[in-house]
Design an enzyme around this catalytic site. Structure first.
Site, short mmCIF file in Angstrom:
data_model
loop_
_atom_site.label_atom_id
_atom_site.label_comp_id
_atom_site.label_asym_id
_atom_site.label_seq_id
_atom_site.Cartn_x
_atom_site.Cartn_y
_atom_site.Cartn_z
N LYS A 180 22.00 51.56 60.48
CA LYS A 180 23.40 51.53 60.91
C LYS A 180 24.33 52.13 59.87
CE LYS A 180 23.47 47.82 64.29
NZ LYS A 180 24.01 46.52 64.66
N LYS A 183 15.25 54.11 71.06
CA LYS A 183 15.54 52.90 71.81
C LYS A 183 16.73 53.14 72.75
CE LYS A 183 17.96 49.38 69.89
NZ LYS A 183 18.38 48.10 69.31
N LYS A 195 23.43 50.96 73.66
CA LYS A 195 24.80 51.15 74.12
C LYS A 195 25.56 52.10 73.20
CE LYS A 195 25.37 46.43 72.49
NZ LYS A 195 25.32 45.11 73.04
P1 AMP Z 1 22.29 44.06 70.66
O1 AMP Z 1 22.85 44.73 71.85
O2 AMP Z 1 21.85 44.99 69.61
O3 AMP Z 1 23.13 42.90 70.18
O4 AMP Z 1 20.93 43.40 71.19
C1 AMP Z 1 20.89 42.21 71.92
C2 AMP Z 1 19.48 41.86 72.33
O5 AMP Z 1 18.96 42.86 73.20
C3 AMP Z 1 18.49 41.74 71.17
O6 AMP Z 1 17.57 40.70 71.44
C4 AMP Z 1 17.79 43.08 71.19
O7 AMP Z 1 16.50 43.01 70.62
C5 AMP Z 1 17.73 43.36 72.69
N1 AMP Z 1 17.69 44.80 72.94
C6 AMP Z 1 18.67 45.70 72.68
N2 AMP Z 1 18.28 46.94 73.05
C7 AMP Z 1 17.02 46.80 73.54
C8 AMP Z 1 16.06 47.73 74.07
N3 AMP Z 1 16.31 49.03 74.18
N4 AMP Z 1 14.86 47.23 74.47
C9 AMP Z 1 14.59 45.91 74.38
N5 AMP Z 1 15.45 44.99 73.88
C10 AMP Z 1 16.64 45.43 73.46
#
Ligand code: AMP
Ligand code: TRP
Length: 338
Positions: free
Chosen positions: A118, A201, A204
């Protein structure tokens, strides 16, 4: 080790729209754990984490927090069955995080790959909060003495750090106070990949909206994104071994499996031999059937913000019945007078 109440905690950052990766990798599994009834479940919008990357955007943060809350509820999180909270409304998270800043070592934090990803080339310009982020995450979990944390693959290292912090705290003070929390990284979709690049991955923060499916996308957008998803010209094989070097194809099969709640091999026994011209429309129909109702329920909930705010206030009240005594006990162990 004392016996800890089986308790699940997990969090998502209100840092933009929810993606299919968040849904399959996290929220859908949160709902399953809630409905299994084997654990208390606490789910959190981590707004304090969101400001580590972007601070002076107050309206956006408030909007994203409420939208995430709507996304949780529309996906099946029941604010009566689970404790549903916004992190900053439960001050014990940040209070315990400060103690953990003093437990965690610089060397541990410098190894965190998410910080390196990041902060990128501009590490000197990253916020101090971004560097300390994993210690706050450990506090989120341990302020509930949570025993299990469902997350996507990308959070594994942070959960190892959480265990290291618990072990060091217990060891340094000669107590058995914090549990060694188990990560729960399961299912076909622990790592949903970008629709444009099978090595990245789904996120967003990807500049291309075509790379992801947003929970608020309508049926046409979902179908168009799947139709345009990058693939290869080969037909689907009859089992997963045939997808070893085909990351884009593997990703679509995994997404199908997770949405249909079957194994990837079962998807291939139904669709093996078909080309993407056949498979993509089937996947699009399935995705629209599963995600469409969630998107419309989210927009309905977003029209009643006072109700969302009431749910969050009530969640915070319930959460503090757990967190306040654990913080008090932590302060006592550390020797803080009061
Ligand atoms: P974040 O949006 O980074 O706060 O992620 C929130 C949750 O979603 C966490 O448990 C991440 O591991 C999961 N997550 C985010 N992006 C992915 C993805 N592309 N595939 C699987 N899990 C995801
Ligand atoms: N760091 C997590 C992510 O980006 C979000 C998060 C914050 C979290 N605190 C948590 C996840 C506690 C699980 C448990 O996805």
């Amino acid at each position: 080790m004392p016996k800890f109440t089986p308790r699940v905690f997990s969090g998502i950052q209100p840092s933009g729209g929810l993606t299919l990766g968040n849904y399959l990798g996290a929220i859908k599994r949160f709902v399953e754990m809630q409905d299994a009834g084997t654990h208390e479940t606490v789910y959190c919008m981590v707004d304090l984490h969101a400001i580590t990357a972007e601070l002076a955007q107050p309206e956006k943060l408030a909007h994203n927090t409420r939208e995430l809350c709507a996304g949780f509820i529309a996906s099946g999180i029941d604010p009566e069955k689970s404790i549903l909270i916004n992190q900053s409304q439960v001050p014990e998270h940040a209070q315990l995080a400060w103690i953990f800043n003093c437990v965690a070592r610089m060397g541990w934090m410098q190894r965190m790959t998410q910080f390196k990803d990041k902060a990128g080339k501009h590490a000197q310009n990253a916020s101090l909060g971004l560097f300390a982020y994993p210690a706050l995450m450990a506090a989120d979990i341990l302020i509930y003495h949570a025993t299990h944390v469902p997350v996507g693959e990308d959070q594994k290292q942070h959960l190892e750090l959480t265990r290291d912090i618990a072990i060091k705290f217990n060891h340094d003070f000669g107590v058995d106070f914090f549990p060694e929390t188990e990560p729960v990284i399961e299912g076909a979709a622990t790592r949903v990949m970008s629709l444009r690049d099978g090595s990245k991955k789904m996120s967003k923060s990807d500049p291309s909206d075509m790379s992801r499916i947003n929970m608020t996308d309508d049926a046409d957008a979902i179908a168009a994104k799947i139709r345009k998803a990058r693939t290869d010209p080969e037909p689907l094989p009859s089992d997963m071994d045939g997808l070893t070097d085909r990351p884009e194809a593997r990703n679509l099969v995994n997404i199908y499996a997770a949405l249909a709640e079957i194994t990837p091999d079962a998807v291939l026994s139904d669709h093996g031999g078909k080309g993407f011209g056949d498979f993509k429309p089937a996947l699009a129909d399935l995705a629209v059937a599963r995600l469409g109702p969630i998107g419309s329920e989210m927009s309905r909930l977003m029209d009643d913000q006072p109700e969302i705010d009431r749910i969050l206030a009530r969640g915070a009240e319930r959460a503090r019945e757990i967190t306040a005594p654990i913080l008090k006990r932590t302060y006592d162990i550390v020797g803080m007078v009061g």
